[in-house]
Design a protein around this motif. Structure first.
Motif, PDB file in Angstrom:
ATOM      1  N   ALA A 182      38.961 -62.081  -2.324  1.00 31.36           N
ATOM      2  CA  ALA A 182      37.572 -62.382  -2.065  1.00 31.36           C
ATOM      3  C   ALA A 182      36.026 -61.311  -1.694  1.00 31.36           C
ATOM      4  CB  ALA A 182      37.498 -63.041   0.044  1.00 31.36           C
ATOM      5  N   THR A 183      36.795 -59.915  -1.736  1.00 31.53           N
ATOM      6  CA  THR A 183      36.260 -59.419  -1.712  1.00 31.53           C
ATOM      7  C   THR A 183      35.178 -59.198  -2.644  1.00 31.53           C
ATOM      8  OG1 THR A 183      37.082 -58.107   0.559  1.00 31.53           O
ATOM      9  CG2 THR A 183      35.377 -56.674  -1.217  1.00 31.53           C
ATOM     10  N   THR A 184      35.819 -59.216  -3.563  1.00 31.26           N
ATOM     11  CA  THR A 184      35.886 -59.020  -4.830  1.00 31.26           C
ATOM     12  C   THR A 184      34.367 -60.039  -5.757  1.00 31.26           C
ATOM     13  OG1 THR A 184      38.001 -58.193  -6.043  1.00 31.26           O
ATOM     14  CG2 THR A 184      36.633 -59.250  -7.294  1.00 31.26           C
ATOM     15  N   ALA A 185      34.730 -60.857  -4.996  1.00 33.12           N
ATOM     16  CA  ALA A 185      33.966 -62.340  -5.061  1.00 33.12           C
ATOM     17  C   ALA A 185      32.344 -61.408  -4.606  1.00 33.12           C
ATOM     18  CB  ALA A 185      34.421 -63.447  -5.112  1.00 33.12           C
ATOM     19  N   ALA A 186      32.840 -61.791  -3.355  1.00 30.96           N
ATOM     20  CA  ALA A 186      31.869 -61.075  -2.745  1.00 30.96           C
ATOM     21  C   ALA A 186      31.125 -60.107  -3.136  1.00 30.96           C
ATOM     22  CB  ALA A 186      32.334 -60.638  -1.224  1.00 30.96           C
ATOM     23  N   ASN A 187      31.362 -58.928  -3.384  1.00 27.80           N
ATOM     24  CA  ASN A 187      31.580 -57.360  -4.251  1.00 27.80           C
ATOM     25  C   ASN A 187      30.369 -57.830  -5.591  1.00 27.80           C
ATOM     26  OD1 ASN A 187      31.775 -55.934  -2.610  1.00 27.80           O
ATOM     27  ND2 ASN A 187      33.208 -55.368  -3.571  1.00 27.80           N
ATOM     28  N   ALA A 188      30.151 -59.149  -6.018  1.00 29.49           N
ATOM     29  CA  ALA A 188      30.131 -59.561  -7.456  1.00 29.49           C
ATOM     30  C   ALA A 188      28.566 -60.724  -7.018  1.00 29.49           C
ATOM     31  CB  ALA A 188      30.892 -60.386  -8.469  1.00 29.49           C
ATOM     32  N   ASP A 189      29.029 -60.814  -6.307  1.00 34.47           N
ATOM     33  CA  ASP A 189      27.682 -61.646  -5.757  1.00 34.47           C
ATOM     34  C   ASP A 189      26.571 -61.002  -5.408  1.00 34.47           C
ATOM     35  OD1 ASP A 189      26.187 -64.506  -4.554  1.00 34.47           O
ATOM     36  OD2 ASP A 189      26.097 -62.744  -2.536  1.00 34.47           O
ATOM     37  N   LEU A 190      26.841 -59.602  -4.542  1.00 35.36           N
ATOM     38  CA  LEU A 190      25.480 -58.763  -3.892  1.00 35.36           C
ATOM     39  C   LEU A 190      24.685 -57.969  -5.168  1.00 35.36           C
ATOM     40  CD1 LEU A 190      27.951 -56.790  -0.721  1.00 35.36           C
ATOM     41  CD2 LEU A 190      25.845 -59.000  -0.838  1.00 35.36           C
ATOM     42  N   ALA A 191      25.906 -57.520  -6.408  1.00 29.73           N
ATOM     43  CA  ALA A 191      25.794 -56.917  -7.501  1.00 29.73           C
ATOM     44  C   ALA A 191      24.399 -57.776  -8.262  1.00 29.73           C
ATOM     45  CB  ALA A 191      26.596 -57.130  -8.601  1.00 29.73           C
ATOM     46  N   GLY A 192      24.349 -58.712  -8.023  1.00 22.86           N
ATOM     47  CA  GLY A 192      23.194 -59.429  -8.886  1.00 22.86           C
ATOM     48  C   GLY A 192      22.052 -60.179  -7.660  1.00 22.86           C
TER      49      GLY A 192
END
Length: 207
Positions: A182-192
């Motif tokens: 879940a943290t990885t998915a959140a970080n990917a969202d934040l990067a964009g």
């Protein structure tokens, strides 16, 4: 001279009569204000003393109970008290409302049921407190109806209603590393996402 606080001489000049009338009017106004103030205090005392009124007495806590009752925060002694109280109350609930067919006898082995019944028990206790509003028992019954619907929707509990407890299927548990994913998915969202505009800059300048 009636209506005044003192007697005017028969030949009192007009200005003296006016002053006397003004003084009498002020006395009557003062008396009226005092009466209103006293009535306001009496009304305030009556309202705050009414059961369930704001500021009118505090709700009673079950004798010897940890309150508010949050299972996660209870130590061994507090949990023992909570269990004894909840077991006794659930037994009363099932008999009083004739809901044995809706809830398995092994409710104490299901975490969601423990939490649901704890909330119901706490709500019942406050609804029937001496300081509760008159409509709180009715509100509690409406919430009981919703809880009964939720109890019927739990598949695991349905399998337990035949009189035998069924353990939770361990295959249905979330993976241990789900928080990392879940943290990885959140970080990917934040990067964009765009960076926040600098303080004091307009949106046009930031772009």
């Amino acid at each position: 001279m009636s209506g005044y606080d003192f007697d005017l001489p028969p030949d009192a000049p007009p200005d003296m009569v006016a002053i006397a009338e003004l003084g009498a009017g002020l006395n009557r106004l003062t008396a009226a204000v005092d009466t209103l103030h006293r009535q306001h205090l009496e009304l305030r005392d009556a309202v705050t003393a009414r059961p369930g009124a704001a500021g009118g007495g505090q709700r009673k806590v079950p004798a010897g109970m940890p309150w508010p009752l949050r299972w996660e925060d209870l130590d061994r002694d507090a949990a023992a008290q909570a269990w004894a109280w909840l077991i006794d109350w659930v037994g009363w609930l099932v008999d009083r409302y004739e809901i044995a067919e809706e809830m398995p006898a092994c409710w104490y082995r299901h975490g969601p049921l423990i939490e649901e019944l704890t909330a119901l028990a706490a709500g019942w206790h406050t609804a029937y407190d001496d300081n509760a509003r008159g409509d709180e028992p009715l509100i509690w019954h409406e919430r009981l109806a919703r809880s009964r619907a939720r109890l019927r929707d739990w598949d695991d509990f349905t399998r337990c209603r035949n009189g035998e407890h069924t353990d939770h299927n361990l295959d249905l548990r979330w993976p241990d590393d789900w928080t990392d994913a879940a943290t990885t998915a959140a970080n990917a969202d934040l990067a964009g996402r765009p960076q926040p505009a600098a303080a004091g800059r307009t949106r046009e300048e930031a772009s």
